[in-house]
Design an enzyme around this catalytic site. Structure first.
Site, PDB file in Angstrom:
ATOM      1  N   ARG A  15       0.835  -1.199   0.000  1.00 12.14           N
ATOM      2  CA  ARG A  15       0.000   0.000   0.000  1.00 12.14           C
ATOM      3  C   ARG A  15       0.870   1.248   0.000  1.00 12.14           C
ATOM      4  O   ARG A  15       1.810   1.331   0.777  1.00 12.14           O
ATOM      5  CB  ARG A  15      -0.904  -0.014   1.236  1.00 12.14           C
ATOM      6  CG  ARG A  15      -2.142   0.830   1.077  1.00 12.14           C
ATOM      7  CD  ARG A  15      -3.064   0.654   2.251  1.00 12.14           C
ATOM      8  NE  ARG A  15      -3.570  -0.704   2.380  1.00 12.14           N
ATOM      9  CZ  ARG A  15      -4.449  -1.070   3.304  1.00 12.14           C
ATOM     10  NH1 ARG A  15      -4.875  -0.196   4.180  1.00 12.14           N
ATOM     11  NH2 ARG A  15      -4.874  -2.309   3.365  1.00 12.14           N
ATOM     12  N   SER A 103      -8.531  -0.119  -0.135  1.00 10.19           N
ATOM     13  CA  SER A 103      -9.460  -0.463   0.938  1.00 10.19           C
ATOM     14  C   SER A 103     -10.139   0.798   1.474  1.00 10.19           C
ATOM     15  O   SER A 103     -10.801   1.505   0.738  1.00 10.19           O
ATOM     16  CB  SER A 103      -8.727  -1.237   2.028  1.00 10.19           C
ATOM     17  OG  SER A 103      -9.627  -1.691   3.012  1.00 10.19           O
ATOM     18  N   HIS A 104      -9.930   1.105   2.752  1.00 10.26           N
ATOM     19  CA  HIS A 104     -10.594   2.269   3.370  1.00 10.26           C
ATOM     20  C   HIS A 104      -9.620   3.439   3.552  1.00 10.26           C
ATOM     21  O   HIS A 104      -9.954   4.407   4.221  1.00 10.26           O
ATOM     22  CB  HIS A 104     -11.181   1.871   4.722  1.00 10.26           C
ATOM     23  CG  HIS A 104     -10.127   1.405   5.686  1.00 10.26           C
ATOM     24  ND1 HIS A 104      -9.606   0.127   5.636  1.00 10.26           N
ATOM     25  CD2 HIS A 104      -9.462   2.045   6.676  1.00 10.26           C
ATOM     26  CE1 HIS A 104      -8.678   0.017   6.582  1.00 10.26           C
ATOM     27  NE2 HIS A 104      -8.573   1.157   7.227  1.00 10.26           N
ATOM     28  N   LYS A 113      -3.783  -6.464  -2.799  1.00  5.30           N
ATOM     29  CA  LYS A 113      -3.986  -7.649  -1.966  1.00  5.30           C
ATOM     30  C   LYS A 113      -3.759  -8.843  -2.882  1.00  5.30           C
ATOM     31  O   LYS A 113      -4.295  -8.885  -3.996  1.00  5.30           O
ATOM     32  CB  LYS A 113      -5.399  -7.667  -1.377  1.00  5.30           C
ATOM     33  CG  LYS A 113      -5.637  -6.568  -0.341  1.00  5.30           C
ATOM     34  CD  LYS A 113      -7.067  -6.600   0.199  1.00  5.30           C
ATOM     35  CE  LYS A 113      -7.269  -5.514   1.243  1.00  5.30           C
ATOM     36  NZ  LYS A 113      -8.677  -5.439   1.705  1.00  5.30           N
ATOM     37  N   ASP A 237     -17.245  -1.040   3.372  1.00  6.65           N
ATOM     38  CA  ASP A 237     -16.023  -0.251   3.229  1.00  6.65           C
ATOM     39  C   ASP A 237     -15.693  -0.076   1.749  1.00  6.65           C
ATOM     40  O   ASP A 237     -16.432  -0.535   0.872  1.00  6.65           O
ATOM     41  CB  ASP A 237     -14.874  -0.883   4.019  1.00  6.65           C
ATOM     42  CG  ASP A 237     -14.313  -2.131   3.366  1.00  6.65           C
ATOM     43  OD1 ASP A 237     -15.067  -2.819   2.637  1.00  6.65           O
ATOM     44  OD2 ASP A 237     -13.131  -2.448   3.567  1.00  6.65           O
ATOM     45  N   ASP A 239     -13.666  -1.321  -0.471  1.00  7.18           N
ATOM     46  CA  ASP A 239     -13.517  -2.418  -1.436  1.00  7.18           C
ATOM     47  C   ASP A 239     -14.481  -3.577  -1.170  1.00  7.18           C
ATOM     48  O   ASP A 239     -14.352  -4.632  -1.776  1.00  7.18           O
ATOM     49  CB  ASP A 239     -12.063  -2.906  -1.501  1.00  7.18           C
ATOM     50  CG  ASP A 239     -11.574  -3.544  -0.207  1.00  7.18           C
ATOM     51  OD1 ASP A 239     -12.085  -3.183   0.879  1.00  7.18           O
ATOM     52  OD2 ASP A 239     -10.672  -4.400  -0.268  1.00  7.18           O
ATOM     53  N   ASP A 241     -15.120  -5.610   1.408  1.00 11.91           N
ATOM     54  CA  ASP A 241     -14.857  -6.838   2.167  1.00 11.91           C
ATOM     55  C   ASP A 241     -15.210  -6.713   3.649  1.00 11.91           C
ATOM     56  O   ASP A 241     -15.019  -7.652   4.412  1.00 11.91           O
ATOM     57  CB  ASP A 241     -13.417  -7.338   1.963  1.00 11.91           C
ATOM     58  CG  ASP A 241     -12.349  -6.344   2.394  1.00 11.91           C
ATOM     59  OD1 ASP A 241     -12.695  -5.306   3.001  1.00 11.91           O
ATOM     60  OD2 ASP A 241     -11.166  -6.606   2.118  1.00 11.91           O
ATOM     61  N   ARG A 242     -15.755  -5.536   4.058  1.00 13.81           N
ATOM     62  CA  ARG A 242     -16.131  -5.368   5.469  1.00 13.81           C
ATOM     63  C   ARG A 242     -17.557  -4.833   5.588  1.00 13.81           C
ATOM     64  O   ARG A 242     -18.018  -4.083   4.737  1.00 13.81           O
ATOM     65  CB  ARG A 242     -15.166  -4.406   6.176  1.00 13.81           C
ATOM     66  CG  ARG A 242     -13.771  -4.964   6.260  1.00 13.81           C
ATOM     67  CD  ARG A 242     -12.903  -4.160   7.201  1.00 13.81           C
ATOM     68  NE  ARG A 242     -12.618  -2.838   6.703  1.00 13.81           N
ATOM     69  CZ  ARG A 242     -12.776  -1.715   7.391  1.00 13.81           C
ATOM     70  NH1 ARG A 242     -13.247  -1.742   8.625  1.00 13.81           N
ATOM     71  NH2 ARG A 242     -12.466  -0.557   6.864  1.00 13.81           N
ATOM     72  N   THR A 301      -4.671 -10.153  14.437  1.00 11.62           N
ATOM     73  CA  THR A 301      -5.460  -9.303  13.547  1.00 11.62           C
ATOM     74  C   THR A 301      -4.808  -9.271  12.154  1.00 11.62           C
ATOM     75  O   THR A 301      -3.592  -9.269  12.042  1.00 11.62           O
ATOM     76  CB  THR A 301      -5.532  -7.884  14.128  1.00 11.62           C
ATOM     77  OG1 THR A 301      -6.352  -7.924  15.304  1.00 11.62           O
ATOM     78  CG2 THR A 301      -6.128  -6.895  13.147  1.00 11.62           C
ATOM     79  N   GLU A 320     -13.128 -10.522  12.487  1.00 13.85           N
ATOM     80  CA  GLU A 320     -12.234  -9.531  13.081  1.00 13.85           C
ATOM     81  C   GLU A 320     -13.052  -8.327  13.518  1.00 13.85           C
ATOM     82  O   GLU A 320     -14.042  -7.979  12.886  1.00 13.85           O
ATOM     83  CB  GLU A 320     -11.252  -9.013  12.033  1.00 13.85           C
ATOM     84  CG  GLU A 320     -10.200  -9.950  11.604  1.00 13.85           C
ATOM     85  CD  GLU A 320      -9.210  -9.201  10.719  1.00 13.85           C
ATOM     86  OE1 GLU A 320      -8.161  -8.814  11.241  1.00 13.85           O
ATOM     87  OE2 GLU A 320      -9.481  -8.995   9.524  1.00 13.85           O
ATOM     88  N   MET A 321     -12.564  -7.649  14.542  1.00 13.94           N
ATOM     89  CA  MET A 321     -13.217  -6.447  15.038  1.00 13.94           C
ATOM     90  C   MET A 321     -13.350  -5.373  13.956  1.00 13.94           C
ATOM     91  O   MET A 321     -14.272  -4.572  13.971  1.00 13.94           O
ATOM     92  CB  MET A 321     -12.409  -5.916  16.236  1.00 13.94           C
ATOM     93  CG  MET A 321     -13.061  -4.795  16.977  1.00 13.94           C
ATOM     94  SD  MET A 321     -14.607  -5.291  17.728  1.00 13.94           S
ATOM     95  CE  MET A 321     -15.425  -3.699  17.833  1.00 13.94           C
ATOM     96  N   SER A 322     -12.453  -5.381  12.985  1.00 14.21           N
ATOM     97  CA  SER A 322     -12.478  -4.351  11.939  1.00 14.21           C
ATOM     98  C   SER A 322     -13.640  -4.534  10.965  1.00 14.21           C
ATOM     99  O   SER A 322     -13.935  -3.634  10.180  1.00 14.21           O
ATOM    100  CB  SER A 322     -11.165  -4.374  11.157  1.00 14.21           C
ATOM    101  OG  SER A 322     -10.998  -5.641  10.566  1.00 14.21           O
ATOM    102  N   HIS A 324     -14.048  -7.609   9.004  1.00 15.33           N
ATOM    103  CA  HIS A 324     -13.841  -8.747   8.096  1.00 15.33           C
ATOM    104  C   HIS A 324     -14.488  -9.979   8.718  1.00 15.33           C
ATOM    105  O   HIS A 324     -14.189 -10.327   9.855  1.00 15.33           O
ATOM    106  CB  HIS A 324     -12.344  -9.029   7.917  1.00 15.33           C
ATOM    107  CG  HIS A 324     -11.589  -7.948   7.211  1.00 15.33           C
ATOM    108  ND1 HIS A 324     -11.531  -7.854   5.844  1.00 15.33           N
ATOM    109  CD2 HIS A 324     -10.862  -6.906   7.685  1.00 15.33           C
ATOM    110  CE1 HIS A 324     -10.792  -6.805   5.503  1.00 15.33           C
ATOM    111  NE2 HIS A 324     -10.378  -6.209   6.601  1.00 15.33           N
TER     112      HIS A 324
END
Length: 458
Positions: A15, A103-104, A113, A237, A239, A241-242, A301, A320-322, A324
């Site tokens: 990134r 992503s975000h 990715k 988000d 892309d 994925d969340r 994570t 995951e907390m984020s 995902h």
């Protein structure tokens, strides 16, 4: 031709800032390294996709030309959500794909990715790509190129498997991310009434940042639910994925609580299944998974670390907390915000009042993710390594160093871990009551203040 900056080769993706650390030339070099690594793994073709960022087309073209220069074929699926790129890699039999996505991150970022032969590249694998470029350890050849439209296959695969018990009335906020091109279509095909917020794909993100992990980015959903007859809000988000989830009464159901609902559902059909959650997740997950007949597994994570843990343990679900969420049951085990939204509606369509079910999930008092900003790249990792060796926490039952420091107390936990994407330390606190939360925060404040002069965010 200069070697790309080592700083853009992160722990689980690449990134950088477009036009500075990430240019078309850098993308081509990275493509050549990925293609060379693919050759070493006997991979013949790689699927390439991109999200809705303005820099996506140029970077995607350069990446593809680099992959082909290594003698590997490219199948270009165009503008898609990240999970659709993963789906294409399975559907087209390559098990290999590169997603061009920031992503975000802010609009001036982009990145990659990567998955090769079914393995998500992370850690040393990503550093090896940098080393290949630096050492000029690159295969030479002429790979082929073709395009493929994966959209209908993706939508059909989901709608053929999932049926809702009743038609639901939902708000969908895509924050002008790439999910806007697909999520409303998907949910309408399942019979939902969809109120769209910011579903026009626009890589400048003119309305709010496409990151449902931040409460301020969910305010439009909360307002729409209050003003209309919609019963539930879903947010995605940049892309796709969340997933973010908001109840009718404006409560944000954070991903670790979403995981409770998913775990109970999966365990009904698969008793004793392993359920993975990351170190940022609530400590209420472990007893919940046990009560529902499952086996809880804590993991580092990061989407690539979670995927590796799924492979290692055979878990049927991870989160995951984020935001995902990874379904292995009835799906492929990759993170997919849109599919997670579908599985959420599948469960909630069986009840009259979805918000009551979500609000009744076990809850604790907690902070959102707090970011302690460091001055330079790598400083966050150095500080965490130092604290892991020397920090002493008062009244702690356990200090878990799986990923940073997760300090467990009788009535809560505190977490400090180095972000793998930006030079910050991510902090999170949870407790049974406000008094305990303040005590745990004070303990961390004492330890961090002694170790750094950076301004604490709590």
């Amino acid at each position: 031709m200069s070697t790309p900056s080592k700083d853009i080769f992160k722990a689980y993706d690449i990134r950088g800032i477009v036009g500075k650390t990430l240019t078309a030339d850098v993308a081509r070099q990275i493509g050549h390294a990925i293609g060379s690594e693919a050759q070493a793994r006997k991979v013949k073709a790689i699927v390439v996709g991109r999200d809705g960022r303005l820099s996506g087309p140029d970077l995607s073209d350069a990446l593809a030309s680099g992959i082909r220069a290594a003698g590997v074929d490219v199948i270009d699926v165009g503008r898609v959500a990240t999970p659709m790129l993963y789906f294409a890699a399975y559907e087209l039999g390559t098990l290999s794909g590169v997603m061009v996505t920031g992503s975000h991150n802010p609009p001036d970022y982009n990145g990659f990715k990567m998955m090769l032969a079914g393995d998500t590249l992370a850690g040393d694998d990503i550093q090896r790509l940098y080393q290949r470029i630096k050492d000029k350890d690159l295969s030479q050849g002429e790979g082929g190129y073709r395009t493929h439209d994966i959209v209908e296959a993706y939508l059909d695969r989901i709608t053929s498997d999932v049926k809702l018990e009743r038609n639901m009335n939902i708000v969908v906020d895509c924050g002008n991310g790439v999910a806007g091109a697909f999520a409303p279509v998907l949910f309408r095909r399942l019979g939902c009434r969809v109120r769209e917020l910011f579903c026009e794909v626009d890589g400048s993100f003119p309305n709010h940042h496409p990151d449902p992990a931040k409460p301020e980015n969910l305010q439009d959903v909360i307002e729409a639910l209050a003003k209309t007859d919609s019963e539930l809000g879903l947010a995605f988000d940049g892309d796709g994925d969340r997933l973010g989830v908001v109840t009718k009464d404006g409560n944000i159901i954070w991903p670790d609580r979403q995981l409770m609902l998913f775990a109970a559902d999966v365990l009904e059909r698969n008793p004793k299944a392993k359920i993975i959650y990351d170190v940022k997740s609530t400590r209420l997950l472990k007893p919940w998974i046990l009560e529902n007949g499952g086996e809880p597994v804590m993991a580092r994570t990061g989407h690539s670390f979670i995927k590796a843990k799924i492979k290692e343990t055979g878990a049927l679900l991870a989160g995951e907390m984020s935001g995902h969420v990874f379904f292995k049951e009835r799906w492929y085990g990759f993170d997919d915000g849109m599919y997670a939204g579908v599985r959420l509606l599948e469960v909630l369509s069986r009840v009259e009042d979805p918000s009551a079910v979500l609000n009744a999930l076990p809850n604790a008092i907690s902070t959102p993710e707090l970011n302690l900003k460091m001055k330079a790249e790598g400083e966050n990792h150095a500080l965490i390594a130092k604290l892991q060796k020397s920090a002493k926490f008062e009244g702690a039952d356990e200090v878990n160093t799986l990923d940073g420091l997760r300090v467990e107390y009788a009535d809560g936990f505190g977490l400090a871990r180095a972000s793998n994407t930006t030079p910050v330390i991510v902090l999170r606190f949870e407790a049974d009551n406000a008094e305990a939360l303040e005590r745990i925060k004070a303990d961390f404040r004492r330890v961090l203040s002694a170790a750094t002069d950076a301004a604490l965010p709590f």
